[in-house]
Scaffold this motif. Structure first.
Motif, PDB file in Angstrom:
ATOM      1  N   LYS A   1     -17.625-144.072   0.071  1.00  0.00           N
ATOM      2  CA  LYS A   1     -16.453-143.446   0.685  1.00  0.00           C
ATOM      3  C   LYS A   1     -16.426-141.988   0.254  1.00  0.00           C
ATOM      4  N   ALA A   2     -16.092-141.095   1.192  1.00  0.00           N
ATOM      5  CA  ALA A   2     -15.974-139.674   0.887  1.00  0.00           C
ATOM      6  C   ALA A   2     -14.513-139.333   0.653  1.00  0.00           C
ATOM      7  N   ILE A   3     -14.240-138.605  -0.430  1.00  0.00           N
ATOM      8  CA  ILE A   3     -12.879-138.144  -0.691  1.00  0.00           C
ATOM      9  C   ILE A   3     -12.919-136.649  -0.986  1.00  0.00           C
ATOM     10  N   SER A   4     -11.841-135.975  -0.647  1.00  0.00           N
ATOM     11  CA  SER A   4     -11.754-134.538  -0.926  1.00  0.00           C
ATOM     12  C   SER A   4     -10.296-134.137  -1.089  1.00  0.00           C
ATOM     13  N   THR A   5     -10.106-132.963  -1.637  1.00  0.00           N
ATOM     14  CA  THR A   5      -8.767-132.421  -1.833  1.00  0.00           C
ATOM     15  C   THR A   5      -8.157-132.061  -0.480  1.00  0.00           C
TER      16      THR A   5
ATOM     17  N   ARG B   1     -16.198-139.564 -13.997  1.00  0.00           N
ATOM     18  CA  ARG B   1     -15.096-140.349 -13.421  1.00  0.00           C
ATOM     19  C   ARG B   1     -14.353-139.494 -12.405  1.00  0.00           C
ATOM     20  N   VAL B   2     -13.964-140.146 -11.318  1.00  0.00           N
ATOM     21  CA  VAL B   2     -13.274-139.455 -10.231  1.00  0.00           C
ATOM     22  C   VAL B   2     -11.886-140.059 -10.062  1.00  0.00           C
ATOM     23  N   TYR B   3     -10.897-139.195  -9.898  1.00  0.00           N
ATOM     24  CA  TYR B   3      -9.515-139.635  -9.717  1.00  0.00           C
ATOM     25  C   TYR B   3      -8.922-138.968  -8.475  1.00  0.00           C
ATOM     26  N   ALA B   4      -8.190-139.754  -7.698  1.00  0.00           N
ATOM     27  CA  ALA B   4      -7.376-139.206  -6.611  1.00  0.00           C
ATOM     28  C   ALA B   4      -6.000-138.967  -7.229  1.00  0.00           C
ATOM     29  N   VAL B   5      -5.548-137.720  -7.187  1.00  0.00           N
ATOM     30  CA  VAL B   5      -4.307-137.336  -7.867  1.00  0.00           C
ATOM     31  C   VAL B   5      -3.343-136.731  -6.849  1.00  0.00           C
ATOM     32  N   SER B   6      -2.131-137.251  -6.820  1.00  0.00           N
ATOM     33  CA  SER B   6      -1.082-136.675  -5.970  1.00  0.00           C
ATOM     34  C   SER B   6      -0.203-135.800  -6.846  1.00  0.00           C
ATOM     35  N   VAL B   7      -0.060-134.539  -6.434  1.00  0.00           N
ATOM     36  CA  VAL B   7       0.800-133.616  -7.175  1.00  0.00           C
ATOM     37  C   VAL B   7       1.826-133.032  -6.217  1.00  0.00           C
ATOM     38  N   VAL B   8       2.973-132.649  -6.772  1.00  0.00           N
ATOM     39  CA  VAL B   8       4.012-132.012  -5.958  1.00  0.00           C
ATOM     40  C   VAL B   8       4.478-130.745  -6.668  1.00  0.00           C
ATOM     41  N   GLY B   9       4.592-129.648  -5.896  1.00  0.00           N
ATOM     42  CA  GLY B   9       5.014-128.368  -6.444  1.00  0.00           C
ATOM     43  C   GLY B   9       6.522-128.264  -6.529  1.00  0.00           C
ATOM     44  N   VAL B  10       7.002-127.280  -7.265  1.00  0.00           N
ATOM     45  CA  VAL B  10       8.446-127.085  -7.405  1.00  0.00           C
ATOM     46  C   VAL B  10       9.103-126.802  -6.059  1.00  0.00           C
ATOM     47  N   ASP B  11       8.327-126.277  -5.099  1.00  0.00           N
ATOM     48  CA  ASP B  11       8.883-126.013  -3.766  1.00  0.00           C
ATOM     49  C   ASP B  11       8.762-127.228  -2.837  1.00  0.00           C
ATOM     50  N   GLY B  12       8.292-128.365  -3.385  1.00  0.00           N
ATOM     51  CA  GLY B  12       8.160-129.587  -2.590  1.00  0.00           C
ATOM     52  C   GLY B  12       6.797-129.769  -1.936  1.00  0.00           C
ATOM     53  N   MET B  13       5.921-128.780  -2.049  1.00  0.00           N
ATOM     54  CA  MET B  13       4.591-128.890  -1.442  1.00  0.00           C
ATOM     55  C   MET B  13       3.779-129.981  -2.118  1.00  0.00           C
ATOM     56  N   LYS B  14       3.185-130.852  -1.296  1.00  0.00           N
ATOM     57  CA  LYS B  14       2.370-131.946  -1.829  1.00  0.00           C
ATOM     58  C   LYS B  14       0.898-131.653  -1.625  1.00  0.00           C
ATOM     59  N   VAL B  15       0.103-131.979  -2.638  1.00  0.00           N
ATOM     60  CA  VAL B  15      -1.346-131.801  -2.569  1.00  0.00           C
ATOM     61  C   VAL B  15      -1.982-133.085  -3.088  1.00  0.00           C
TER      62      VAL B  15
ATOM     63  N   LEU C   1       0.998-139.347  -9.085  1.00  0.00           N
ATOM     64  CA  LEU C   1       0.177-140.552  -9.120  1.00  0.00           C
ATOM     65  C   LEU C   1      -1.273-140.161  -9.340  1.00  0.00           C
ATOM     66  N   ALA C   2      -1.988-140.914 -10.149  1.00  0.00           N
ATOM     67  CA  ALA C   2      -3.424-140.716 -10.351  1.00  0.00           C
ATOM     68  C   ALA C   2      -4.098-142.078 -10.290  1.00  0.00           C
ATOM     69  N   LYS C   3      -5.157-142.169  -9.500  1.00  0.00           N
ATOM     70  CA  LYS C   3      -5.848-143.441  -9.326  1.00  0.00           C
ATOM     71  C   LYS C   3      -7.355-143.217  -9.406  1.00  0.00           C
ATOM     72  N   LYS C   4      -8.023-144.002 -10.285  1.00  0.00           N
ATOM     73  CA  LYS C   4      -9.475-143.887 -10.433  1.00  0.00           C
ATOM     74  C   LYS C   4     -10.137-144.373  -9.153  1.00  0.00           C
ATOM     75  N   ARG C   5     -11.190-143.662  -8.736  1.00  0.00           N
ATOM     76  CA  ARG C   5     -11.948-144.013  -7.531  1.00  0.00           C
ATOM     77  C   ARG C   5     -13.399-144.261  -7.905  1.00  0.00           C
TER      78      ARG C   5
END
Length: 201
Positions: free
Chosen positions: A88-92, A141-155, A110-114
């Motif tokens: 499976k291919a994953i990217s930011t 090790r590779v992790y899919a990480v969800s982050v949210v900025g102070v302005d609400g922006m999600k990455v 959230l952080a999840k090992k892939r």
């Protein structure tokens, strides 16, 4: 943590393998390549192309196999040769309408090992068409990480942790920033939006 997620403005696309196989891809053929793409050797684009070819031809880190994929087909072939067909291919992914997300504080939601500890990472290079510098890594090790900025922006960002750095160049920027020696600690970092990590599933 303060982060700044940028979007790459270089929009080069993959060409079919049949097309790229007809175009030289070697530093010894640079004059012919420059001519083919109507690029001046002393221009910024010409220097970027030369650097990409040099990176592709240089020896990789000991213990890692590397490959420059010049087509999607060649990337998939390299990946499946190293990891098998269940990949499976994953990217930011930067969820921003703007060209880049502003420098701001982000919180990990959230952080999840892939996948396992064996992965293939492909880094986008600067070239007239899509070229990816791919390398098979172990003890990574590779992790899919969800982050949210102070302005609400999600990455949704990909984090890569290199567990064994003993064979890395001691002058690598990571060691200078972290003030550590090769092999002493794992080195983790986020990947930019235009890089791809292939994991087994």
């Amino acid at each position: 943590m303060n982060l700044h997620f940028t979007k790459n403005d270089q929009k080069s696309m993959f060409l079919p393998r049949k097309v790229v196989d007809s175009i030289p891809f070697s530093s010894k053929d640079l004059p012919q390549i420059y001519n083919h793409f109507s690029v001046k050797p002393d221009s910024m684009e010409g220097q970027d192309m030369k650097q990409t070819l040099n990176e592709c031809e240089n020896k990789g880190i000991e213990g890692e196999e590397k490959y420059c994929a010049t087509s999607l087909e060649s990337m998939v072939d390299f990946v499946t040769t190293k990891l098998g067909k269940k990949v499976k291919a994953i990217s930011t992914e930067v969820n921003a309408a703007k060209e880049s997300a502003p420098l701001q504080k982000y919180k990990v939601e959230l952080a999840k090992k892939r996948g396992g500890d064996k992965v293939v990472v492909c880094h986008k290079q600067i070239y007239p068409y899509a070229v990816f510098y791919c390398h098979e890594t172990v003890a990574t090790r590779v992790y899919a990480v969800s982050v949210v900025g102070v302005d609400g922006m999600k990455v949704n960002v990909v984090a890569v942790c290199h567990i064994d750095t003993a064979k890395w160049n001691p002058k690598h920027l990571a060691f200078q920033v972290l003030k550590v020696k090769p092999g002493s600690v794992p080195v983790c970092h986020f990947l930019p939006e235009d890089h791809v990590v292939w994991v087994q599933y």
